[in-house]
Design a protein around this motif. Structure first.
Motif, PDB file in Angstrom:
ATOM      1  N   PRO A  67      52.416 -60.469 114.123  1.00  0.00           N
ATOM      2  CA  PRO A  67      53.700 -61.171 113.967  1.00  0.00           C
ATOM      3  C   PRO A  67      54.894 -60.222 114.175  1.00  0.00           C
ATOM      4  N   TYR A  68      54.752 -58.976 113.777  1.00  0.00           N
ATOM      5  CA  TYR A  68      55.838 -58.003 113.975  1.00  0.00           C
ATOM      6  C   TYR A  68      56.071 -57.753 115.472  1.00  0.00           C
ATOM      7  N   ILE A  69      55.006 -57.585 116.228  1.00  0.00           N
ATOM      8  CA  ILE A  69      55.125 -57.363 117.682  1.00  0.00           C
ATOM      9  C   ILE A  69      55.713 -58.607 118.341  1.00  0.00           C
ATOM     10  N   ILE A  70      55.268 -59.770 117.922  1.00  0.00           N
ATOM     11  CA  ILE A  70      55.817 -61.019 118.475  1.00  0.00           C
ATOM     12  C   ILE A  70      57.315 -61.105 118.195  1.00  0.00           C
ATOM     13  N   ALA A  71      57.726 -60.746 116.991  1.00  0.00           N
ATOM     14  CA  ALA A  71      59.157 -60.769 116.644  1.00  0.00           C
ATOM     15  C   ALA A  71      59.933 -59.786 117.515  1.00  0.00           C
ATOM     16  N   GLU A  72      59.375 -58.612 117.751  1.00  0.00           N
ATOM     17  CA  GLU A  72      60.030 -57.635 118.634  1.00  0.00           C
ATOM     18  C   GLU A  72      60.189 -58.198 120.042  1.00  0.00           C
ATOM     19  N   LEU A  73      59.124 -58.816 120.542  1.00  0.00           N
ATOM     20  CA  LEU A  73      59.179 -59.401 121.886  1.00  0.00           C
ATOM     21  C   LEU A  73      60.184 -60.543 121.943  1.00  0.00           C
ATOM     22  N   GLU A  74      60.211 -61.379 120.926  1.00  0.00           N
ATOM     23  CA  GLU A  74      61.163 -62.497 120.900  1.00  0.00           C
ATOM     24  C   GLU A  74      62.604 -61.990 120.925  1.00  0.00           C
ATOM     25  N   THR A  75      62.856 -60.886 120.240  1.00  0.00           N
ATOM     26  CA  THR A  75      64.201 -60.299 120.241  1.00  0.00           C
ATOM     27  C   THR A  75      64.572 -59.827 121.647  1.00  0.00           C
ATOM     28  N   ILE A  76      63.633 -59.203 122.317  1.00  0.00           N
ATOM     29  CA  ILE A  76      63.872 -58.708 123.682  1.00  0.00           C
ATOM     30  C   ILE A  76      64.036 -59.876 124.653  1.00  0.00           C
ATOM     31  N   LEU A  77      63.114 -60.845 124.579  1.00  0.00           N
ATOM     32  CA  LEU A  77      63.114 -61.956 125.525  1.00  0.00           C
ATOM     33  C   LEU A  77      64.296 -62.900 125.311  1.00  0.00           C
ATOM     34  N   ASN A  78      64.572 -63.218 124.057  1.00  0.00           N
ATOM     35  CA  ASN A  78      65.672 -64.114 123.724  1.00  0.00           C
ATOM     36  C   ASN A  78      65.625 -65.413 124.540  1.00  0.00           C
ATOM     37  N   ASN A  79      64.418 -65.986 124.675  1.00  0.00           N
ATOM     38  CA  ASN A  79      64.274 -67.209 125.467  1.00  0.00           C
ATOM     39  C   ASN A  79      63.307 -68.218 124.845  1.00  0.00           C
ATOM     40  N   LYS A  80      63.114 -68.138 123.550  1.00  0.00           N
ATOM     41  CA  LYS A  80      62.173 -69.058 122.901  1.00  0.00           C
ATOM     42  C   LYS A  80      62.698 -70.485 123.049  1.00  0.00           C
ATOM     43  N   PRO A  81      61.898 -71.356 123.638  1.00  0.00           N
ATOM     44  CA  PRO A  81      62.365 -72.732 123.816  1.00  0.00           C
ATOM     45  C   PRO A  81      62.411 -73.485 122.485  1.00  0.00           C
ATOM     46  N   TYR A  82      63.327 -74.393 122.374  1.00  0.00           N
ATOM     47  CA  TYR A  82      63.456 -75.195 121.166  1.00  0.00           C
ATOM     48  C   TYR A  82      63.935 -76.586 121.546  1.00  0.00           C
ATOM     49  N   ILE A  83      63.679 -77.509 120.663  1.00  0.00           N
ATOM     50  CA  ILE A  83      64.133 -78.885 120.863  1.00  0.00           C
ATOM     51  C   ILE A  83      65.470 -79.035 120.149  1.00  0.00           C
TER      52      ILE A  83
END
Length: 172
Positions: A150-166
């Motif tokens: 989960p920590y690595i995923i959070a790091e990647l999400e911060t870098i990517l900044n493209n998590k889709p949402y409704i």
């Protein structure tokens, strides 16, 4: 969902899997649109292009190498995509992701494939390796999956900044 409903309506065998593109830059269909198929009726997801036509390997960070797919005849569209403004932004993102790959002691390609496999909605990742060497490297991504915490995923999400949402806000 419609193909499943029609198959059931006419007593036919319904689809058991959907094949769709999925990688860190192409997320919306799997993460938003496919979740109903996966969670409600159990349709599996076979994803393709986990390395976005090689873009996510990092080999295009300094331009298009002569012996790469993007340099081949018929792949002008890929070369244009890499050279575009969005492509240049993606290359910056890839350089940041490479730091996480280094931390995990894996290649960028392995990190990106492992990220795809980590998604519970993905049952299969179709690799597009063009050599035995690439195939062997890509298969090693299976060893990286447990490192995607989960920590690595959070790091990647911060870098990517493209998590889709409704967007649940009402239209005015």
């Amino acid at each position: 969902m419609e193909a499943y409903s029609v198959a059931r309506q006419f007593n036919l065998i319904p689809p058991i899997a959907e094949q769709t593109e999925y990688n860190v830059f192409q997320r919306e269909k799997v993460e938003l649109n496919m979740s109903d198929l996966f969670f409600k009726i159990g349709v599996g997801t076979m994803t393709w292009s986990p390395l976005a036509c090689g873009i996510l390997t990092g080999k295009y960070v300094n331009g298009v190498p002569e012996n790469s797919r993007a340099a081949e005849k018929g792949y002008e569209w890929l070369n244009e995509r890499i050279a575009s403004e969005e492509g240049r932004r993606q290359q910056q993102t890839i350089q940041e992701m490479a730091q996480i790959a280094d931390k995990l002691k894996c290649s960028l390609a392995q990190l990106c494939i492992a990220w795809c496999l980590k998604n519970d909605q993905v049952q299969c990742v179709i690799l597009g390796a063009s050599s035995v060497t690439q195939l062997c490297e890509n298969i090693q991504a299976l060893q990286v999956v447990p490192k995607i915490t989960p920590y690595i995923i959070a790091e990647l999400e911060t870098i990517l900044n493209n998590k889709p949402y409704i967007n649940l806000e009402p239209i005015r």
